[in-house]
Design an enzyme around this catalytic site. Sequence first.
Site, PDB file in Angstrom:
ATOM      1  N   SER A  22      93.949  25.842  35.178  1.00 39.55           N
ATOM      2  CA  SER A  22      92.766  26.430  35.820  1.00 39.55           C
ATOM      3  C   SER A  22      92.588  27.881  35.381  1.00 39.55           C
ATOM      4  O   SER A  22      91.482  28.329  35.077  1.00 39.55           O
ATOM      5  CB  SER A  22      92.922  26.401  37.348  1.00 39.55           C
ATOM      6  OG  SER A  22      92.912  25.082  37.798  1.00 39.55           O
ATOM      7  N   GLY A  91      86.901  18.081  33.205  1.00 37.67           N
ATOM      8  CA  GLY A  91      85.861  18.325  34.204  1.00 37.67           C
ATOM      9  C   GLY A  91      85.685  19.816  34.458  1.00 37.67           C
ATOM     10  O   GLY A  91      84.562  20.302  34.649  1.00 37.67           O
ATOM     11  N   ARG A 119      82.073  10.767  35.044  1.00 36.29           N
ATOM     12  CA  ARG A 119      82.320  11.530  36.279  1.00 36.29           C
ATOM     13  C   ARG A 119      81.039  12.197  36.798  1.00 36.29           C
ATOM     14  O   ARG A 119      80.142  12.524  36.034  1.00 36.29           O
ATOM     15  CB  ARG A 119      83.450  12.553  36.024  1.00 36.29           C
ATOM     16  CG  ARG A 119      84.758  11.842  35.749  1.00 36.29           C
ATOM     17  CD  ARG A 119      85.858  12.781  35.383  1.00 36.29           C
ATOM     18  NE  ARG A 119      86.201  13.688  36.471  1.00 36.29           N
ATOM     19  CZ  ARG A 119      87.066  14.687  36.363  1.00 36.29           C
ATOM     20  NH1 ARG A 119      87.670  14.911  35.210  1.00 36.29           N
ATOM     21  NH2 ARG A 119      87.326  15.455  37.399  1.00 36.29           N
ATOM     22  N   SER A 164      85.394  21.880  46.617  1.00 32.79           N
ATOM     23  CA  SER A 164      85.665  21.753  45.187  1.00 32.79           C
ATOM     24  C   SER A 164      85.588  23.119  44.513  1.00 32.79           C
ATOM     25  O   SER A 164      84.545  23.776  44.530  1.00 32.79           O
ATOM     26  CB  SER A 164      84.645  20.804  44.553  1.00 32.79           C
ATOM     27  OG  SER A 164      84.589  21.029  43.162  1.00 32.79           O
ATOM     28  N   GLN A 166      85.630  23.548  41.419  1.00 32.76           N
ATOM     29  CA  GLN A 166      84.763  23.437  40.236  1.00 32.76           C
ATOM     30  C   GLN A 166      83.314  23.711  40.623  1.00 32.76           C
ATOM     31  O   GLN A 166      82.594  24.414  39.922  1.00 32.76           O
ATOM     32  CB  GLN A 166      84.920  22.059  39.599  1.00 32.76           C
ATOM     33  CG  GLN A 166      86.320  21.863  39.034  1.00 32.76           C
ATOM     34  CD  GLN A 166      86.511  20.545  38.331  1.00 32.76           C
ATOM     35  OE1 GLN A 166      85.666  19.663  38.389  1.00 32.76           O
ATOM     36  NE2 GLN A 166      87.646  20.389  37.673  1.00 32.76           N
ATOM     37  N   ASP A 312      95.573  17.637  42.965  1.00 29.29           N
ATOM     38  CA  ASP A 312      96.056  17.108  41.681  1.00 29.29           C
ATOM     39  C   ASP A 312      97.483  16.559  41.784  1.00 29.29           C
ATOM     40  O   ASP A 312      97.960  15.897  40.867  1.00 29.29           O
ATOM     41  CB  ASP A 312      96.006  18.206  40.608  1.00 29.29           C
ATOM     42  CG  ASP A 312      94.569  18.573  40.246  1.00 29.29           C
ATOM     43  OD1 ASP A 312      93.667  17.740  40.465  1.00 29.29           O
ATOM     44  OD2 ASP A 312      94.342  19.688  39.750  1.00 29.29           O
ATOM     45  N   ARG A 386      97.781  12.763  34.646  1.00 28.25           N
ATOM     46  CA  ARG A 386      98.666  12.909  35.815  1.00 28.25           C
ATOM     47  C   ARG A 386      99.267  11.563  36.241  1.00 28.25           C
ATOM     48  O   ARG A 386     100.381  11.510  36.760  1.00 28.25           O
ATOM     49  CB  ARG A 386      97.916  13.571  36.969  1.00 28.25           C
ATOM     50  CG  ARG A 386      97.465  14.973  36.611  1.00 28.25           C
ATOM     51  CD  ARG A 386      97.168  15.826  37.812  1.00 28.25           C
ATOM     52  NE  ARG A 386      96.311  16.936  37.450  1.00 28.25           N
ATOM     53  CZ  ARG A 386      96.728  18.072  36.873  1.00 28.25           C
ATOM     54  NH1 ARG A 386      97.994  18.255  36.603  1.00 28.25           N
ATOM     55  NH2 ARG A 386      95.856  19.018  36.583  1.00 28.25           N
TER      56      ARG A 386
HETATM   57  C1  S3P Z   1      90.108  22.550  39.191  1.00 23.57           C
HETATM   58  C2  S3P Z   1      89.698  22.124  40.414  1.00 23.57           C
HETATM   59  C3  S3P Z   1      90.031  20.797  40.967  1.00 23.57           C
HETATM   60  C4  S3P Z   1      91.157  20.121  40.221  1.00 23.57           C
HETATM   61  C5  S3P Z   1      91.032  20.255  38.730  1.00 23.57           C
HETATM   62  C6  S3P Z   1      90.958  21.718  38.327  1.00 23.57           C
HETATM   63  C7  S3P Z   1      89.695  23.889  38.731  1.00 23.57           C
HETATM   64  O1  S3P Z   1      88.869  20.005  40.939  1.00 23.57           O
HETATM   65  O2  S3P Z   1      91.234  18.746  40.549  1.00 23.57           O
HETATM   66  O3  S3P Z   1      92.126  19.652  38.078  1.00 23.57           O
HETATM   67  O4  S3P Z   1      90.292  24.428  37.795  1.00 23.57           O
HETATM   68  O5  S3P Z   1      88.758  24.445  39.330  1.00 23.57           O
HETATM   69  P1  S3P Z   1      87.814  20.056  42.170  1.00 23.57           P
HETATM   70  O6  S3P Z   1      87.631  21.469  42.463  1.00 23.57           O
HETATM   71  O7  S3P Z   1      86.559  19.426  41.696  1.00 23.57           O
HETATM   72  O8  S3P Z   1      88.494  19.292  43.257  1.00 23.57           O
END
Ligand code: S3P
Length: 427
Positions: A22, A91, A119, A164, A166, A312, A386
Amino acid sequence: MQTKSGKVKKLKGFIEVPSDKSLSHRAVMLGCLCGGKVKVKNFSKGEDCQNTLKIFRQMGVGVDFVDEKNFMLNSKGLTRPENPLYAGNSGTTMRLLSGILAGQDFESQIEGDISLSKRPMKRIIEPLRLMGADISSKNDDFRAPLIIKPAQLSSIEYVSPIASAQVKSCILFAGLFANGKTKVSEPYKSRDHSERMLKYLGANIETDGLSVYIERSKLEPKEIEISGDISSAAFFFVAASIVPDSCIIVKNVNINPTRTGIIDVMKKMGANVEILDEKKVCGENVADIKVCYSENLKGITIEGEIIPRLIDELPVIAVLASQAEGETVVKDAQDLRNKESDRIKSVVREFSKIGINIEETQDGFVINGKTPLFGGKEIDTYHDHRLAMSAYVAGLICQEPVVINDFEWVNTSFPEFLELMNNLIEE
Ligand code: S3P
């Protein structure tokens, strides 16, 4: 590539896990917005983060490499890419990048691999459109490829229906290019690396409980050092907890409180885990983590606010729970169905093959332990790193080895996984 994982005597010694995924994505994305030279130290070698770096090079950012993990970004603003940008399996790349691209004065397209193309992207398309972004899905199905055209962005107050990081980060990054003050609120706190890194780089950002506010900001070029990934460390934490006589130390692990759900759960289950030598690196908390075998794990319920703090880690927590006495219930984790695979289905299907007593629920799973693991089966990985690494950890206590299909998916986040595991294993 098939990989075998079989019974080992114990795990002993210490390792340093690779850099946080991240943070690596964010270091490049925000580093390239600083308009100057930004030194990045300890960047992830995983394909996901390497794809993010490639994308920014496609948009005119210069990179002077010391080596694969250490380099200097040199950016004077982003330029129109000639070809579609490829996010691969990631993602985080697609969703966070969309927020940045929505504020640029050129058109771009982001594509992904077959897993990422399935997704959901509505979660970012909707709020970005509310900000005035011109973002569409090529096949009109709210999935990748995404096409982003120039538009003037305005601030919004967005109440995210899901916790989330993200989604939150995508809106915050777009907020850097919007008129006015953007507010994002979430139902539970998700990882806050974007907020911390933005603050470290001097952005106009404030946090108030579950809400974050951001305004157009000039980011200062500053060195960014990336600490170790607790989500990668988690495979070793669980392995050391379930293989008798083990005792390991994982060094330089990022223990940002929005990521440490795994440690809280392990402690609650009765695992033997200790946090050593805590320090601060670039606005993030870092420590060494010692984990030793625990004979008396017990089942617990994992639900509510802790879910985004260990989202995760749930596949490997399933392995840990199989060795805990009684019932472990995972609830409120429906978003697991939207990860690299439908992680509720894939975890239940694959782990029940080797002797884990696990049942699917709509928003999680229920495990009854403690059961001996038979192994002796092939595990499918569904494009999911994972799942592959969790299966490897389960294999370490199986009576017969497990064979893991398409193990190369681990390279998306953790190409060093087998090497580090072998450093700890005593046969
Ligand atoms: C992440 C946020 C998570 C996580 C992903 C990395 C990030 O997803 O599952 O592996 O770096 O912001 P979500 O925020 O959509 O749950």
